[in-house]
Design a protein around this motif. Structure first.
Motif, short mmCIF file in Angstrom:
data_model
loop_
_atom_site.label_atom_id
_atom_site.label_comp_id
_atom_site.label_asym_id
_atom_site.label_seq_id
_atom_site.Cartn_x
_atom_site.Cartn_y
_atom_site.Cartn_z
N MET A 19 8.74 6.92 36.06
CA MET A 19 8.61 7.34 34.68
C MET A 19 7.31 6.76 34.11
N VAL A 20 6.61 7.55 33.35
CA VAL A 20 5.33 7.17 32.80
C VAL A 20 5.52 6.66 31.38
N ARG A 21 4.88 5.55 31.10
CA ARG A 21 4.92 4.99 29.75
C ARG A 21 3.65 5.40 29.02
N PHE A 22 3.83 5.99 27.84
CA PHE A 22 2.68 6.38 27.04
C PHE A 22 2.35 5.27 26.07
N LYS A 23 1.10 4.85 26.08
CA LYS A 23 0.66 3.84 25.14
C LYS A 23 0.16 4.54 23.88
N HIS A 24 0.47 3.94 22.75
CA HIS A 24 0.12 4.54 21.47
C HIS A 24 -0.81 3.63 20.68
N ARG A 25 -1.46 4.20 19.71
CA ARG A 25 -2.26 3.47 18.73
C ARG A 25 -1.79 3.90 17.36
N TYR A 26 -1.85 2.97 16.43
CA TYR A 26 -1.40 3.20 15.07
C TYR A 26 -2.59 3.04 14.14
N VAL A 27 -2.86 4.07 13.36
CA VAL A 27 -3.98 4.07 12.43
C VAL A 27 -3.42 3.87 11.03
N LEU A 28 -3.86 2.81 10.39
CA LEU A 28 -3.43 2.50 9.02
C LEU A 28 -4.55 2.96 8.08
N ALA A 29 -4.21 3.88 7.19
CA ALA A 29 -5.20 4.45 6.29
C ALA A 29 -4.69 4.38 4.86
N GLU A 30 -5.63 4.43 3.94
CA GLU A 30 -5.32 4.40 2.51
C GLU A 30 -5.63 5.76 1.91
N LEU A 31 -4.67 6.30 1.14
CA LEU A 31 -4.90 7.54 0.41
C LEU A 31 -5.62 7.21 -0.88
N ILE A 32 -6.73 7.87 -1.13
CA ILE A 32 -7.49 7.62 -2.35
C ILE A 32 -7.56 8.93 -3.13
N PHE A 33 -7.00 8.90 -4.35
CA PHE A 33 -6.98 10.06 -5.22
C PHE A 33 -8.04 9.91 -6.30
N GLY A 34 -8.38 11.02 -6.95
CA GLY A 34 -9.37 10.98 -8.01
C GLY A 34 -8.87 10.21 -9.23
N LYS A 35 -7.64 10.45 -9.65
CA LYS A 35 -7.06 9.76 -10.79
C LYS A 35 -6.25 8.59 -10.25
N ASP A 36 -6.71 7.38 -10.52
CA ASP A 36 -6.17 6.20 -9.87
C ASP A 36 -4.82 5.75 -10.43
N LEU A 37 -4.48 6.11 -11.65
CA LEU A 37 -3.29 5.57 -12.29
C LEU A 37 -2.02 6.35 -12.02
N LEU A 38 -2.11 7.53 -11.46
CA LEU A 38 -0.93 8.36 -11.25
C LEU A 38 -0.27 8.05 -9.91
N ILE A 39 1.05 8.25 -9.85
CA ILE A 39 1.80 8.09 -8.61
C ILE A 39 2.18 9.48 -8.13
N TYR A 40 1.79 9.81 -6.93
CA TYR A 40 2.07 11.12 -6.36
C TYR A 40 3.19 10.98 -5.34
N ASN A 41 4.06 11.98 -5.29
CA ASN A 41 5.13 12.00 -4.31
C ASN A 41 4.64 12.72 -3.06
N ILE A 42 4.04 11.96 -2.17
CA ILE A 42 3.52 12.50 -0.93
C ILE A 42 4.51 12.15 0.18
N THR A 43 4.88 13.14 0.97
CA THR A 43 5.84 12.90 2.05
C THR A 43 5.12 12.82 3.39
N GLN A 44 5.86 12.39 4.40
CA GLN A 44 5.30 12.28 5.73
C GLN A 44 4.93 13.65 6.29
N ARG A 45 5.73 14.66 5.96
CA ARG A 45 5.44 16.02 6.43
C ARG A 45 4.12 16.55 5.89
N VAL A 46 3.83 16.23 4.64
CA VAL A 46 2.59 16.70 4.02
C VAL A 46 1.38 16.07 4.72
N VAL A 47 1.45 14.78 4.98
CA VAL A 47 0.34 14.10 5.65
C VAL A 47 0.20 14.61 7.08
#
Length: 161
Positions: free
Chosen positions: A1-29
Motif C-alpha cells: 500500500m502506498v502512503r501519500f504525503k501531504h502538505r498543508y497551506v495556511l493562507a489568509e483571506l483578505i477582503f476589501g472591507k476589513d470590518l465585515l464578517i463574511y460567511n465563507i464555507t469550505q466548499r466555496v474556497v
C-alpha cells in the motif's frame, strides 16, 4: 500500500472591507481553488490536483484557511493561490478578495502550532476591531477553537472505577 504525503497551506483571506464578517464555507474556497487551477493549468492541472485537494479548516473571524494537497503538487497549488481575486457570496454575486499564503507545513499539527504563534501576535489588533462584547467573545472562542487542546495524560495503572 502506498502512503501519500501531504502538505498543508495556511493562507489568509483578505477582503476589501476589513470590518465585515463574511460567511465563507469550505466548499466555496475549494471551488475557487479548483476554478483558478483550471484557468491557469487547464485539465492537466485539475487532473493532478483533484485527488489530494481539500480545505481542512476555515475561520470566518480570523479569516484563516488551511488547504491540503499532495506533496508533489504543492508548487501547482501555491502558484495558483495568489490569482484568486474573488469568491462567490452565495447570493449570485462575487466578494472581491485574495488569499495571502502565510505558512506551508507537513502536518496539520505543525500548521496549528504556527497558527497559535500567529494568533498571539495578531489577537490585540483583532480585538480592537470588535465593536461589542459579544463579538469579542465570539472572536476569542473562534481563536481558541483553532488552537491545540491539551489532552489529559493517560496513566497506565489508574482505574476508571
Amino acid at each position: 500500500m502506498v502512503r501519500f504525503k501531504h502538505r498543508y497551506v495556511l493562507a489568509e483571506l483578505i477582503f476589501g472591507k476589513d470590518l465585515l464578517i463574511y460567511n465563507i464555507t469550505q466548499r466555496v474556497v475549494y471551488a475557487a481553488v479548483r476554478d483558478i487551477i483550471e484557468q491557469l493549468h487547464g485539465r492537466y492541472g485539475i487532473g493532478l490536483i483533484t485527488p489530494g485537494l481539500s480545505v481542512k479548516y476555515i475561520n470566518e473571524y480570523t479569516r484563516m484557511v488551511m488547504v491540503r494537497c499532495r506533496r508533489e503538487n504543492l508548487k501547482l497549488l501555491t502558484s495558483a493561490i495568489p490569482f484568486i481575486k474573488h469568491l462567490p457570496d452565495g447570493k449570485g454575486g462575487q466578494l472581491p478578495c485574495f488569499l495571502r499564503t502565510l505558512h506551508v507545513g507537513g502536518s496539520i499539527r505543525a500548521c496549528q502550532k504556527w497558527l497559535v504563534q500567529h494568533n498571539r501576535q495578531v489577537l490585540p489588533t483583532l480585538l480592537l476591531r470588535c465593536t461589542s462584547k459579544e463579538e469579542k467573545s465570539r472572536m476569542r472562542k473562534s481563536i481558541f477553537n483553532s488552537t491545540l487542546v491539551k489532552e489529559e495524560p493517560w496513566n497506565e495503572g489508574k482505574d476508571d472505577t
